[in-house]
Enzyme design. Structure first.
Site, PDB file in Angstrom:
ATOM      1  N   HIS A   1     -58.878  66.473 -11.219  1.00  0.00           N
ATOM      2  CA  HIS A   1     -57.802  66.632 -12.225  1.00  0.00           C
ATOM      3  C   HIS A   1     -57.097  65.348 -12.143  1.00  0.00           C
ATOM      4  CE1 HIS A   1     -54.509  69.463 -13.658  1.00  0.00           C
ATOM      5  NE2 HIS A   1     -54.498  68.042 -14.379  1.00  0.00           N
TER       6      HIS A   1
ATOM      7  N   HIS B   1     -55.843  62.614 -15.175  1.00  0.00           N
ATOM      8  CA  HIS B   1     -55.749  61.870 -16.840  1.00  0.00           C
ATOM      9  C   HIS B   1     -55.800  60.608 -16.494  1.00  0.00           C
ATOM     10  CE1 HIS B   1     -54.638  66.065 -18.085  1.00  0.00           C
ATOM     11  NE2 HIS B   1     -54.010  66.206 -16.958  1.00  0.00           N
TER      12      HIS B   1
ATOM     13  N   HIS C   1     -55.728  73.678 -18.755  1.00  0.00           N
ATOM     14  CA  HIS C   1     -54.347  73.912 -18.017  1.00  0.00           C
ATOM     15  C   HIS C   1     -53.848  75.150 -18.269  1.00  0.00           C
ATOM     16  CE1 HIS C   1     -54.967  69.417 -17.604  1.00  0.00           C
ATOM     17  NE2 HIS C   1     -53.686  69.097 -17.113  1.00  0.00           N
TER      18      HIS C   1
ATOM     19  N   GLU D   1     -48.981  76.289 -15.294  1.00  0.00           N
ATOM     20  CA  GLU D   1     -48.243  75.219 -14.657  1.00  0.00           C
ATOM     21  C   GLU D   1     -46.859  75.529 -14.941  1.00  0.00           C
ATOM     22  OE1 GLU D   1     -47.774  70.313 -15.000  1.00  0.00           O
ATOM     23  OE2 GLU D   1     -48.738  71.488 -16.483  1.00  0.00           O
TER      24      GLU D   1
ATOM     25  N   ASP E   1     -53.532  64.265 -10.853  1.00  0.00           N
ATOM     26  CA  ASP E   1     -52.880  64.336 -12.112  1.00  0.00           C
ATOM     27  C   ASP E   1     -52.771  63.250 -12.911  1.00  0.00           C
ATOM     28  OD1 ASP E   1     -52.340  65.989 -14.332  1.00  0.00           O
ATOM     29  OD2 ASP E   1     -50.401  66.782 -13.492  1.00  0.00           O
ATOM     30  N   ASP E   2     -51.336  62.736 -12.912  1.00  0.00           N
ATOM     31  CA  ASP E   2     -50.931  61.397 -13.598  1.00  0.00           C
ATOM     32  C   ASP E   2     -50.366  60.372 -12.459  1.00  0.00           C
ATOM     33  OD1 ASP E   2     -51.458  62.220 -16.696  1.00  0.00           O
ATOM     34  OD2 ASP E   2     -50.510  63.913 -15.704  1.00  0.00           O
TER      35      ASP E   2
END
Length: 337
Positions: free
Chosen positions: A17, A19, A197, A200, A278-279
């Site tokens: 996961h 991005h 997603h 969340e 994630d980011d």
């Protein structure tokens, strides 16, 4: 480096996961802005970092999309992904499944080919340089329309043999998975795997929709599934992989403190949880930082950390023989510790 730090860094792992646009560090944002003659609304790297105080998912997305505007050329996308792969390799990542948001770029007039060819060249370089394999996940932006998602899937047609899966990200609230059921069915018919997603910020109902309407192969995040005992039991029974992102959960106020993170609860309930970043440029840590954060805050022992790493391989979209090879190497590494 402490014994725990060394164990986590050396632990062979996959990241499921990530991005790629969310790995755009402020320094690269400024470098690409200069290279492409793009004006950005920040005067310095420090000013960008100061803006990374998010109250919710939408606050983050606003700055995320502004930052992505510096990405213009095939070389930009190559450089972005190459920087991530260098960092991931240093964290013990041996396989990564990275999401990219083509609509973020095509809606700005950037050709789809510029995006994906830049990413693919970085993937090839990472395998040669680090032995790090990777797969691409094309993510649809859920705040855009179903028609826009279908158009993006059509644009991707020449590269579908280089794309492993489609995903669903961006603003969760008000954009339930059911909105994209037909697009996901079309993607599945083309042989693509499916992720989304869900849970969340959105409720457990969104996780049910992702399972029953989108028919996903794994759930990205999934935290709020814990509010529904029946759902938890189903996820455990079906062996559904959850790609959990602890520092993201903290930064986006999904949890109040890292000490509140439910990662160990997920494992105790039999959920197939994994740890991911994630980011990372926006949320303060790459994958090993996320492992360290929950290991320290929740007192995870080496067996729990090894389970998370094992789940990352069995939850990947690699062929069975590649998964088996990674698990064998993981077991050999653990035996040597």
């Amino acid at each position: 480096m402490t014994d725990l730090d060394a164990f986590i860094t050396g632990l062979p792992k996959a990241e499921l996961h990530l991005h790629i646009e969310g790995s755009l560090e402020p320094e690269m944002m400024f470098a690409l802005a200069r290279r492409n003659g793009v004006t950005i609304p920040y005067a310095s790297v420090d000013e960008v970092r100061a803006a990374y105080a998010f109250g919710n998912l939408q606050d983050f997305l606003d700055i995320y999309y502004a930052g992505a505007d510096v990405l213009r050329t095939r070389q930009d996308f190559h450089d972005l992904a190459a920087a991530y792969f260098d960092r991931a390799a240093a964290d013990g990542v041996v396989h990564a499944e990275i999401m990219f948001d083509p609509q973020t770029h095509t809606d700005r007039g950037i050709p789809f080919a510029e995006v994906i060819e830049g990413l693919l060249s970085a993937c090839a370089e990472a395998e040669e340089k680090h032995g790090l394999t990777s797969l691409l996940i094309l993510s649809f932006l859920r705040h855009l329309s179903e028609a826009a998602a279908f158009a993006t899937l059509a644009q991707a047609e020449p590269w579908l043999n280089r794309i492993a899966a489609v995903g669903l990200d961006s603003s969760e609230m008000g954009h339930p998975p059911e909105k994209f059921a037909r697009v996901f069915a079309a993607a599945a018919a083309k042989g693509l795997r499916l992720v989304a997603h869900a849970g969340e910020e959105g409720p457990p109902a969104y996780v049910y929709e992702a399972l029953d309407l989108l028919k996903v192969d794994r759930i990205d995040h999934g935290n709020r599934a814990l509010e529904d005992e029946v759902l938890v039991a189903r996820l455990a029974r079906e062996g559904m992989t959850l790609t959990v992102c602890p520092l993201s959960n903290l930064k986006l106020c999904v949890i109040d403190a890292i000490e509140d993170h439910p990662i160990d609860q997920m494992l105790a309930l039999g959920l197939k949880a994994t740890v991911n970043s994630d980011d990372p440029a926006y949320f303060g840590g790459y994958v090993a930082d996320n492992y360290r954060a929950v290991a320290t805050a929740r007192g995870l022992d080496r067996d729990a950390l090894a389970t998370l790493a094992r789940n990352s391989f069995t939850g990947s979209f690699l062929p069975a023989e590649a998964v088996a090879a990674h698990l064998a190497k993981l077991d050999d590494w653990l035996a040597a510790q």
